[in-house]
Design a protein around this motif. Structure first.
Motif, PDB file in Angstrom:
ATOM      1  N   SER A 156       0.903  -1.026  -0.218  1.00  9.60           N
ATOM      2  CA  SER A 156       0.496   0.110   0.011  1.00  9.60           C
ATOM      3  C   SER A 156       1.018   1.202   0.124  1.00  9.60           C
ATOM      4  CB  SER A 156      -0.712  -0.253   1.333  1.00  9.60           C
ATOM      5  OG  SER A 156      -0.933   1.275   1.447  1.00  9.60           O
ATOM      6  N   SER A 157       0.236   2.439  -0.680  1.00  9.18           N
ATOM      7  CA  SER A 157       0.490   3.649  -0.894  1.00  9.18           C
ATOM      8  C   SER A 157       0.987   4.552   0.625  1.00  9.18           C
ATOM      9  CB  SER A 157       0.423   4.518  -1.590  1.00  9.18           C
ATOM     10  OG  SER A 157      -1.278   5.153  -2.088  1.00  9.18           O
ATOM     11  N   PHE A 158      -0.516   3.350   1.385  1.00  7.34           N
ATOM     12  CA  PHE A 158       0.159   4.596   2.863  1.00  7.34           C
ATOM     13  C   PHE A 158       0.838   3.654   4.276  1.00  7.34           C
ATOM     14  CE2 PHE A 158      -4.782   4.566   0.891  1.00  7.34           C
ATOM     15  CZ  PHE A 158      -4.532   6.161   0.900  1.00  7.34           C
ATOM     16  N   TYR A 159       1.116   2.491   3.736  1.00  9.72           N
ATOM     17  CA  TYR A 159       1.654   1.534   4.806  1.00  9.72           C
ATOM     18  C   TYR A 159       3.229   1.812   4.465  1.00  9.72           C
ATOM     19  CZ  TYR A 159      -2.066   1.289   7.175  1.00  9.72           C
ATOM     20  OH  TYR A 159      -3.434   0.688   8.185  1.00  9.72           O
ATOM     21  N   MET A 160       3.445   1.532   2.408  1.00  7.89           N
ATOM     22  CA  MET A 160       4.701   1.519   2.114  1.00  7.89           C
ATOM     23  C   MET A 160       5.964   0.943   3.006  1.00  7.89           C
ATOM     24  SD  MET A 160       4.699   5.685   1.448  1.00  7.89           S
ATOM     25  CE  MET A 160       4.478   6.052   3.096  1.00  7.89           C
ATOM     26  N   PHE A 219      14.814   5.190   7.870  1.00  5.08           N
ATOM     27  CA  PHE A 219      15.461   6.499   7.870  1.00  5.08           C
ATOM     28  C   PHE A 219      15.280   8.325   7.660  1.00  5.08           C
ATOM     29  CE2 PHE A 219      18.589   3.471   6.356  1.00  5.08           C
ATOM     30  CZ  PHE A 219      19.778   3.824   7.665  1.00  5.08           C
ATOM     31  N   ILE A 220      14.058   8.009   6.382  1.00  2.68           N
ATOM     32  CA  ILE A 220      13.360   8.800   6.154  1.00  2.68           C
ATOM     33  C   ILE A 220      12.112   9.291   7.611  1.00  2.68           C
ATOM     34  CG2 ILE A 220      10.660  10.150   4.878  1.00  2.68           C
ATOM     35  CD1 ILE A 220      12.937  10.216   3.784  1.00  2.68           C
ATOM     36  N   ILE A 221      11.285   8.461   7.949  1.00  4.21           N
ATOM     37  CA  ILE A 221      10.734   8.858   9.598  1.00  4.21           C
ATOM     38  C   ILE A 221      11.817   8.794  10.399  1.00  4.21           C
ATOM     39  CG2 ILE A 221       9.042   6.831  11.227  1.00  4.21           C
ATOM     40  CD1 ILE A 221       7.978   7.269   8.192  1.00  4.21           C
ATOM     41  N   THR A 271      -1.477   4.512   8.261  1.00  8.16           N
ATOM     42  CA  THR A 271      -0.927   4.965   6.841  1.00  8.16           C
ATOM     43  C   THR A 271       0.802   4.757   8.057  1.00  8.16           C
ATOM     44  OG1 THR A 271      -0.303   7.443   8.331  1.00  8.16           O
ATOM     45  CG2 THR A 271      -1.490   7.129   6.228  1.00  8.16           C
ATOM     46  N   VAL A 272       2.230   4.666   7.719  1.00 11.69           N
ATOM     47  CA  VAL A 272       2.643   4.858   8.470  1.00 11.69           C
ATOM     48  C   VAL A 272       3.034   5.693   9.697  1.00 11.69           C
ATOM     49  CG1 VAL A 272       4.698   5.897   6.487  1.00 11.69           C
ATOM     50  CG2 VAL A 272       5.097   3.523   7.750  1.00 11.69           C
ATOM     51  N   LEU A 273       2.745   6.717   8.758  1.00 12.48           N
ATOM     52  CA  LEU A 273       2.413   7.948  10.009  1.00 12.48           C
ATOM     53  C   LEU A 273       2.160   7.441  11.646  1.00 12.48           C
ATOM     54  CD1 LEU A 273       2.633  11.069   8.082  1.00 12.48           C
ATOM     55  CD2 LEU A 273       4.898   9.555   8.823  1.00 12.48           C
ATOM     56  N   LYS A 317      -2.171  14.963  19.839  1.00 14.80           N
ATOM     57  CA  LYS A 317      -1.421  15.330  18.704  1.00 14.80           C
ATOM     58  C   LYS A 317      -1.239  15.116  17.547  1.00 14.80           C
ATOM     59  CE  LYS A 317       2.072  19.371  19.024  1.00 14.80           C
ATOM     60  NZ  LYS A 317       3.123  20.527  19.306  1.00 14.80           N
ATOM     61  N   PRO A 318      -1.202  14.732  16.561  1.00 15.72           N
ATOM     62  CA  PRO A 318      -0.814  13.424  15.469  1.00 15.72           C
ATOM     63  C   PRO A 318      -0.273  14.095  14.720  1.00 15.72           C
ATOM     64  CG  PRO A 318      -3.894  14.268  15.100  1.00 15.72           C
ATOM     65  CD  PRO A 318      -3.311  14.106  16.872  1.00 15.72           C
ATOM     66  N   ILE A 319       0.718  14.153  13.810  1.00 18.54           N
ATOM     67  CA  ILE A 319       1.151  14.435  12.788  1.00 18.54           C
ATOM     68  C   ILE A 319       0.354  14.690  11.608  1.00 18.54           C
ATOM     69  CG2 ILE A 319       1.937  12.377  11.880  1.00 18.54           C
ATOM     70  CD1 ILE A 319       4.936  14.008  11.564  1.00 18.54           C
ATOM     71  N   GLN A 320       0.442  16.607  11.084  1.00 17.34           N
ATOM     72  CA  GLN A 320       0.057  16.421   9.674  1.00 17.34           C
ATOM     73  C   GLN A 320       1.121  16.743   8.912  1.00 17.34           C
ATOM     74  OE1 GLN A 320      -2.947  16.863  10.321  1.00 17.34           O
ATOM     75  NE2 GLN A 320      -2.768  16.729  12.494  1.00 17.34           N
ATOM     76  N   ASP A 321       0.690  16.372   7.873  1.00 21.73           N
ATOM     77  CA  ASP A 321       1.038  15.894   6.126  1.00 21.73           C
ATOM     78  C   ASP A 321       1.393  17.206   6.004  1.00 21.73           C
ATOM     79  OD1 ASP A 321      -0.913  13.850   6.095  1.00 21.73           O
ATOM     80  OD2 ASP A 321      -1.943  13.897   4.063  1.00 21.73           O
ATOM     81  N   LYS A 322       1.207  18.249   6.773  1.00 18.32           N
ATOM     82  CA  LYS A 322       1.990  19.326   5.736  1.00 18.32           C
ATOM     83  C   LYS A 322       3.691  19.306   6.639  1.00 18.32           C
ATOM     84  CE  LYS A 322       0.992  24.792   5.636  1.00 18.32           C
ATOM     85  NZ  LYS A 322       0.344  25.760   6.345  1.00 18.32           N
ATOM     86  N   GLU A 323       3.104  19.341   7.483  1.00 16.03           N
ATOM     87  CA  GLU A 323       4.684  19.009   8.502  1.00 16.03           C
ATOM     88  C   GLU A 323       5.487  17.987   7.676  1.00 16.03           C
ATOM     89  OE1 GLU A 323       3.847  19.229  12.875  1.00 16.03           O
ATOM     90  OE2 GLU A 323       2.389  18.079  12.574  1.00 16.03           O
ATOM     91  N   ILE A 324       4.798  17.291   7.589  1.00 15.86           N
ATOM     92  CA  ILE A 324       5.962  16.132   6.789  1.00 15.86           C
ATOM     93  C   ILE A 324       6.717  16.830   5.486  1.00 15.86           C
ATOM     94  CG2 ILE A 324       6.060  13.987   5.471  1.00 15.86           C
ATOM     95  CD1 ILE A 324       5.519  13.445   8.303  1.00 15.86           C
ATOM     96  N   ARG A 325       5.472  17.252   4.822  1.00 14.65           N
ATOM     97  CA  ARG A 325       6.611  18.126   3.446  1.00 14.65           C
ATOM     98  C   ARG A 325       7.271  19.073   4.415  1.00 14.65           C
ATOM     99  NH1 ARG A 325       0.494  17.353   1.989  1.00 14.65           N
ATOM    100  NH2 ARG A 325       0.398  19.880   2.115  1.00 14.65           N
TER     101      ARG A 325
END
Lengths: 405, 210
Positions: free
Chosen positions: A231-235, A248-250, A309-311, A360-368
């Motif tokens: 899945s492109s969500f869990y990757m 390494f990204i996480i 997601t993996v997040l 406080k779940p992490i937001q997609d924008k923060e990742i970008r």
């Protein structure tokens, strides 16, 4: 992506009244019997009772019953289902998917299709053990995983799998030959389905946990784990493939978030010359199993599946550092490196961690933003600059090793 | 975790293929036990142990690494600053012996610093030996390092690994101390003296070959 994938755009509700579980009242009548034989085998899940709450059982039963359309005649598998009025895609799903066989799995599936956000909310309130595997299956399944092409040229993976199947002792059960065979089945088939991932140490722990939750259903375990890889969500294929690029990204995301949100703790780690990556890598690659109490791992995985997601990992890791920040500040280098060895220390804290993660779940924008600012040369930086945006899926296909069907 | 006074703090890494017994060697050495319920190491683990070599106390900061090739990216980040390396293979796993040179080369490629090394053939208790003692000795000679055959299960020669390594570390560290007194400009985080215990000596950067 499969049509059944849970949509990720839906926001998590900020407040969930999670029900407390009672660990003392667990009913585990067959505890003694189990040691005699693995003939109880197909109920391994019963031995992974994470805690009871009768209110929780009632809430779930009432909800699932609301999806019954008619009074039930004696159930006869697909004929029964075909007699029900249901959307065409669900009907087709059950015709093709042989891996959901119980009535309550069907009701749960309808619940998921019709009320996705509510389905997640129910999961966050808490999942009774008897419904847990069905919940995990429903929220991840793609119907076509068993029709994927298999590769038989996986000698290197088989060599490593054989080394590890006898030492995946997350429970006494994994000393029994029948269970070891099932673990072997899961890992070998995953390696065949995803030959470019093959086998990476850590997958054995996750597979073993899933086997326990599923009640030793090895085919279903392959399907759920396979979906995480695909899945492109869990990757997960990017997590476990050569060079472990997603790890390494996480790690970078966690380090940057710690620096921003928990600067004292971050600076303390730096001063002690210990990188949090020492336990972040263990958590990610073993799905918490290497460090955490097994029952805690189950609850933490509930969260990961619901997050979708993996997040889910990122939320939970940040939450656990937040909860223990004061204690971390008092530790020196040696103690910092082993601080989260909760399994050894018999610490149970999943409930607290999940409650904190929900705040406080992490937001997609923060990742970008983190990816735009990072100066590290990581393989997946460009991909994660698009995280949560339209172009992400397309880019993911280029980076990932999703197998041809 | 306070282990009291020490003269030197030294970083040691244990390297070798998956399943050769690296973790069991360390558990036997640091905690005096052997676990039958052993599990594969994920990433790296960390242990501390004080080693007494004659009149000196060496605080070993030991990094136990995962053996699977795929973890090299993680484990290599811990090579930096390592002063002692323990290369381990299994006497009953020919592949693990054949791969030792790969591990040695990975160290040579990753660090310009010279290190104290030792070669260990583990699982001496097993009847199914696939690597002869002479082969291990020859390989150790080639790379100019001491060699031992051990059994973590039976606690055979385990202490010896660290005593032999410790002897060499002590010689190096004392030589380095002398060099430092001749060149006070040299600095490094490679190993540290216990600052409170000995304010006059300073950390140094590298050492000679064993």
């Amino acid at each position: 992506m499969g049509q059944l994938q849970c949509t990720q755009e839906e926001k998590q509700p900020s407040i969930i009244n999670r029900l407390e579980l009672d660990y003392k009242k667990q009913v585990n009548n067959k505890q003694d019997d189990r040691s005699n034989s693995f003939s109880y085998v197909h109920a391994i899940g019963m031995y992974l009772n994470v805690g009871n709450n009768s209110k929780l059982d009632e809430i779930w039963e009432e909800k699932l019953n609301s999806f019954k359309v008619y009074d039930e005649p004696p159930r006869t598998q697909s004929n029964y289902r075909n007699s029900l009025t249901k959307p065409r895609n669900i009907e087709q799903f059950f015709t093709e998917c042989q891996l959901m066989t119980q009535d309550f799995e069907y009701y749960m599936f309808v619940f998921f299709i019709q009320e996705k956000q509510e389905f997640k909310n129910y999961g966050l309130i808490g999942i009774p053990q008897k419904y847990r595997w069905a919940y995990w299956k429903v929220i991840t399944f793609q119907k076509d995983i068993m029709h994927k092409k298999m590769d038989n040229q996986i000698n290197s993976a088989l060599y490593h799998i054989q080394k590890d199947i006898n030492r995946t002792l997350i429970s006494e059960l994994f000393k029994e030959g029948t269970v070891i065979e099932k673990l072997d089945y899961v890992l070998t088939n995953l390696a065949r389905l995803y030959p470019q991932v093959g086998y990476c140490q850590g997958m054995n722990y996750i597979a073993a946990l899933f086997l326990m939750v599923s009640g030793a259903k090895e085919q279903q375990t392959v399907c759920v784990f396979g979906e995480l890889l695909d899945s492109s969500f869990y990757m997960f294929n990017l997590l476990f493939k050569e060079d472990l690029p997603l790890l390494f990204i996480i790690e970078e995301i966690i380090m940057k978030l710690m620096q921003k949100q928990l600067p004292k703790v971050y600076n303390h780690f730096m001063a002690c010359n210990i990188s949090p990556s020492i336990w972040v890598s263990k958590i990610l690659l073993s799905g918490f199993v290497y460090l955490f109490d097994l029952l805690d791992c189950v609850l933490l995985w509930d969260y990961i599946f619901i997050k979708g997601t993996v997040l889910g990992y990122t939320d939970l890791i940040l939450a656990m550092v937040t909860i223990f920040q004061d204690e971390l500040l008092t530790k020196d280098e040696a103690d910092l490196s082993i601080f989260f060895n909760f399994q050894d220390q018999k610490v149970k804290c999943a409930e607290k961690i999940i409650k904190q993660a929900l705040k406080k779940p992490i937001q997609d924008k923060e990742i970008r933003e983190i990816m735009k600012k990072t100066n590290k040369k990581l393989e997946l930086v460009e991909l994660f600059k698009l995280f949560g945006k339209d172009g992400f899926d397309k880019q993911y296909q280029k980076y990932s090793q999703v197998i041809k069907k | 975790m306070s282990l009291g006074y020490y003269d030197w703090l030294v970083k040691v890494i244990v390297l070798g293929d998956s399943g050769v017994g690296k973790t069991n060697i360390l558990t036997q050495f640091c905690d005096s036990k052997f676990s039958q319920n052993y599990t594969a190491t994920i990433g790296v683990d960390f242990k501390i142990k004080i080693l007494n070599i004659q009149d000196k106390k060496i605080k070993l900061q030991i990094w136990d690494t995962a053996g699977q090739e795929r973890f090299r990216n993680i484990t290599q980040t811990y090579y930096k600053g390592a002063f002692g390396i323990i290369f381990v293979y299994s006497l009953i796993d020919r592949n693990s012996f054949n791969n030792v040179e790969g591990w040695i080369k990975s160290i040579l490629e990753s660090t310009t610093d010279e290190v104290c090394s030792i070669l260990v053939g583990n699982k001496l208790d097993s009847q199914d030996r696939r690597v002869q003692t002479a082969e291990g000795e020859k390989l150790a000679q080639k790379y100019n390092m001491p060699f031992l055959e051990t059994s973590a299960l039976e606690n055979k020669n385990i202490q010896d690994i660290f005593d032999r390594l410790g002897q060499n570390l002590k010689i190096r560290l004392e030589n380095e101390g002398q060099k430092v007194s001749n060149n006070t400009q040299r600095q490094s985080g490679q190993f540290k003296l216990n600052q409170e215990a000995n304010q006059t000596e300073q950390p140094t950067s590298s050492c000679n070959s064993c």
